[in-house]
Design an enzyme around this catalytic site. Structure first.
Site, PDB file in Angstrom:
ATOM      1  N   ARG A  14       0.816  -1.209   0.000  1.00 53.68           N
ATOM      2  CA  ARG A  14       0.000   0.000   0.000  1.00 53.68           C
ATOM      3  C   ARG A  14       0.849   1.257   0.000  1.00 53.68           C
ATOM      4  NH1 ARG A  14      -4.675  -2.951   2.388  1.00 53.68           N
ATOM      5  NH2 ARG A  14      -6.458  -1.577   2.404  1.00 53.68           N
ATOM      6  N   ARG A  36     -21.361  -3.533   1.657  1.00 58.59           N
ATOM      7  CA  ARG A  36     -20.547  -4.746   1.719  1.00 58.59           C
ATOM      8  C   ARG A  36     -20.848  -5.554   2.986  1.00 58.59           C
ATOM      9  NH1 ARG A  36     -14.187  -4.579   0.896  1.00 58.59           N
ATOM     10  NH2 ARG A  36     -14.160  -3.358   2.810  1.00 58.59           N
ATOM     11  N   ARG A  82     -18.267  -5.391   8.403  1.00 57.69           N
ATOM     12  CA  ARG A  82     -16.979  -5.078   9.035  1.00 57.69           C
ATOM     13  C   ARG A  82     -17.068  -3.771   9.801  1.00 57.69           C
ATOM     14  NH1 ARG A  82     -12.471  -5.561   4.442  1.00 57.69           N
ATOM     15  NH2 ARG A  82     -11.867  -3.656   5.516  1.00 57.69           N
TER      16      ARG A  82
HETATM   17  P1  ADP Z   1      -9.853  -2.607   2.256  1.00 60.25           P
HETATM   18  O1  ADP Z   1      -9.070  -2.942   1.021  1.00 60.25           O
HETATM   19  O2  ADP Z   1     -11.297  -2.822   2.056  1.00 60.25           O
HETATM   20  O3  ADP Z   1      -9.499  -1.294   2.851  1.00 60.25           O
HETATM   21  P2  ADP Z   1      -8.364  -4.572   3.828  1.00 60.25           P
HETATM   22  O4  ADP Z   1      -9.013  -5.774   4.375  1.00 60.25           O
HETATM   23  O5  ADP Z   1      -7.350  -4.735   2.741  1.00 60.25           O
HETATM   24  O6  ADP Z   1      -9.525  -3.612   3.402  1.00 60.25           O
HETATM   25  O7  ADP Z   1      -7.646  -3.761   5.015  1.00 60.25           O
HETATM   26  C1  ADP Z   1      -8.320  -3.412   6.205  1.00 60.25           C
HETATM   27  C2  ADP Z   1      -7.421  -2.522   7.052  1.00 60.25           C
HETATM   28  O8  ADP Z   1      -6.228  -3.250   7.419  1.00 60.25           O
HETATM   29  C3  ADP Z   1      -6.913  -1.279   6.340  1.00 60.25           C
HETATM   30  O9  ADP Z   1      -7.838  -0.217   6.443  1.00 60.25           O
HETATM   31  C4  ADP Z   1      -5.604  -1.011   7.100  1.00 60.25           C
HETATM   32  O10 ADP Z   1      -5.851  -0.375   8.345  1.00 60.25           O
HETATM   33  C5  ADP Z   1      -5.081  -2.409   7.397  1.00 60.25           C
HETATM   34  N1  ADP Z   1      -4.155  -2.899   6.353  1.00 60.25           N
HETATM   35  C6  ADP Z   1      -4.386  -3.918   5.481  1.00 60.25           C
HETATM   36  N2  ADP Z   1      -3.339  -4.093   4.646  1.00 60.25           N
HETATM   37  C7  ADP Z   1      -2.406  -3.161   4.999  1.00 60.25           C
HETATM   38  C8  ADP Z   1      -1.119  -2.796   4.499  1.00 60.25           C
HETATM   39  N3  ADP Z   1      -0.563  -3.430   3.462  1.00 60.25           N
HETATM   40  N4  ADP Z   1      -0.463  -1.778   5.121  1.00 60.25           N
HETATM   41  C9  ADP Z   1      -1.000  -1.141   6.160  1.00 60.25           C
HETATM   42  N5  ADP Z   1      -2.230  -1.394   6.661  1.00 60.25           N
HETATM   43  C10 ADP Z   1      -2.930  -2.400   6.096  1.00 60.25           C
END
Ligand code: ADP
Ligand code: ZN
Length: 206
Positions: free
Chosen positions: A88, A122, A152
């Site tokens: 990310r 969702r 969620r």
């Molecule tokens: P979405 O893509 O719907 O935002 P995710 O399930 O991928 O949901 O992520 C949920 C939460 O987990 C994010 O809002 C963040 O706080 C955390 N998160 C997930 N992946 C990462 C990442 N690669 N780096 C930092 N935080 C992450």
């Protein structure tokens, strides 16, 4: 097949990752799912991650990267994998690049307005983990397995807006993959089948 799916929350990354992994028998690595599993098991990692997730912020890189390093050591990752929600930011992308040679980084694009609309509807399946949607449920249950669904915590409207503001994928990540010649982009369609077709055109060429 070693790929990462990029894109805003609600773009369908999770849904598409599930479909790709089923079709190509690959492990699905979702950092969000790993954090949520840790939260429900009450681990120390889960407690730390939850503070950030509840605010719509990113979890700090040291925590996130360490779970990815551990996950990639599992033998099922040898033949390939689909990353969903990682990387990310540029630091995460560079760390991943040191560990594996990706085939493709695919952006699933979706407009902001549509993101809010989708995320507020969702739902997640308690039984099979399928990310689903109010309109897809069958008798209020998961259309895939009949399991109970839930919303969620971070899909509450205020948190959705915070996530969109704080979690826009930085352009430098896109540029990084463009420079490597592995970047592709599609636009999310109204149905998961149509979106998968677009993705599969790219995957078939790997
Ligand atoms: P979405 O893509 O719907 O935002 P995710 O399930 O991928 O949901 O992520 C949920 C939460 O987990 C994010 O809002 C963040 O706080 C955390 N998160 C997930 N992946 C990462 C990442 N690669 N780096 C930092 N935080 C992450
Ligand atoms: Zn289900």
């Amino acid at each position: 097949m070693k790929i990462v799916l990029l894109g805003p929350p609600g773009s369908g990354k999770g849904t598409q990752a599930h479909i790709i992994c089923e079709k190509y028998s690959l492990p699905h690595i979702s950092t969000g799912d790993i954090f949520r599993a840790n939260i429900s098991q009450g681990t120390e990692l889960g407690k730390r991650a939850k503070e950030y997730m509840d605010q719509g912020s990113l979890v700090p890189d040291d925590l996130t990267i360490s779970i990815v390093v551990d996950r990639l050591k599992q033998p099922d990752c040898e033949k390939g994998f689909v990353f969903d929600g990682f990387p990310r930011n540029l630091n995460q992308a560079k760390k991943l690049d040191k560990m594996v040679a990706l085939d493709k980084a695919i952006m699933i694009h979706l407009d902001d307005e549509e993101i809010i609309n989708r995320l507020s509807k969702r739902r997640m399946c308690k039984k099979c983990g399928n990310p689903t949607h109010l309109d897809w449920l069958v008798d209020g249950k998961c259309e895939k397995c009949g399991g109970e669904v839930y919303q969620r915590d971070d899909d509450a409207e205020a948190t959705i807006k915070a996530r969109l503001e704080k979690q826009k994928l930085p352009q430098d990540v896109i540029d990084f993959y463009k420079q490597k010649g592995i970047y592709e982009q599609i636009t999310s369609t109204d149905t998961k089948e149509e979106t998968f077709k677009l993705l599969d055109e790219i995957l078939k060429k790997i």
